[in-house]
Enzyme design. Sequence first.
Site, PDB file in Angstrom:
ATOM      1  N   ASP A  87       0.830  -1.209   0.000  1.00  0.00           N
ATOM      2  CA  ASP A  87       0.000   0.000   0.000  1.00  0.00           C
ATOM      3  C   ASP A  87       0.865   1.260   0.000  1.00  0.00           C
ATOM      4  O   ASP A  87       1.858   1.336   0.736  1.00  0.00           O
ATOM      5  CB  ASP A  87      -0.829   0.012   1.293  1.00  0.00           C
ATOM      6  N   LYS A 115      -0.514  -0.290  -4.339  1.00  0.00           N
ATOM      7  CA  LYS A 115      -1.928   0.116  -4.339  1.00  0.00           C
ATOM      8  C   LYS A 115      -2.015   1.564  -3.878  1.00  0.00           C
ATOM      9  O   LYS A 115      -1.352   1.957  -2.921  1.00  0.00           O
ATOM     10  CB  LYS A 115      -2.739  -0.783  -3.405  1.00  0.00           C
ATOM     11  N   GLU A 184     -14.209  -0.631  -1.858  1.00  0.00           N
ATOM     12  CA  GLU A 184     -14.499  -0.808  -0.427  1.00  0.00           C
ATOM     13  C   GLU A 184     -15.815  -0.141  -0.052  1.00  0.00           C
ATOM     14  O   GLU A 184     -16.059   1.032  -0.407  1.00  0.00           O
ATOM     15  CB  GLU A 184     -13.337  -0.193   0.379  1.00  0.00           C
TER      16      GLU A 184
END
Length: 265
Positions: A87, A115, A184
């Site tokens: 991340d 990401k 999400e």
Amino acid sequence: MTNTLPITLDNLFAMKRAGEKLAMLTCYDATFASAMDQAGVDIILVGDSLGMVVQGRTTTVGVSVEDVAYHTACVSRGLERAFLLADMPFGSFHNESTAMENAVQLLGAGGAMVKLEGAGPMIEIVSYMTSRGVPVCGHLGLTPQSVNQLGGFKVQARDEKGAQQLLLDAVALQQAGAQLLVVECIPATLGTEVSAAVDIPVIGIGAGAGCDGQVLVMHDMLGLGGRVPKFVANFMLDSSSIKGAFEAYVSAVREGRFPGSEHTY
Ligand code: KIV
């Protein structure tokens, strides 16, 4: 997928095309990574959620690139098969050169892909990175790094306008070269639509069973989270070991038993 060769992006795309669901979990150290790897988890994310579950912060804001790089190196030493995502923390990709420099650090630590959260101005940054050889995963819907702007951890894109924008953003990220997408906390119907709208694998967390794969934060699915969101299931309840819980998660995702309607919006 039962062999032990390292999973490649080609494998992930082939699984999407074949309708095989992808099982992804977050992880932060070598021991848990090895157990996940042996349990058949396809993708492991060293999430900036480490700020909350490892460092005890209340949000992911404040996590550094060095923190993620350290945990990425730890996790990569435990893996033989799973595809490893790292991340990019808040503030680490706000312009092209910073994003590039930080992505190089995370890939150097062992990540196979980075990401990053958001769309809008991020699309150009993603395009810059992917055209220079950095594999990128997008992240849309609830983007926890913007929690202070969003006014809390809330379900996103509930109305038609928000849903259309999210679909446009997913397509724009794919066009910019992103090869994976996390969505999400969005309505399940939208999770299904996004997965159909793009060719890249779409991994949902609180986005319904229609996504190409699922991801959960490890601590949550082991029942260690305090107040967990509706989309979490505790896989320790019917398992006698942590590795057993990872195996139960992989089977439930593969067989379409997780997430159930009780886990979706
Ligand atoms: O940081 C993280 O763990 C994440 C997942 C919630 C997808 O981004």
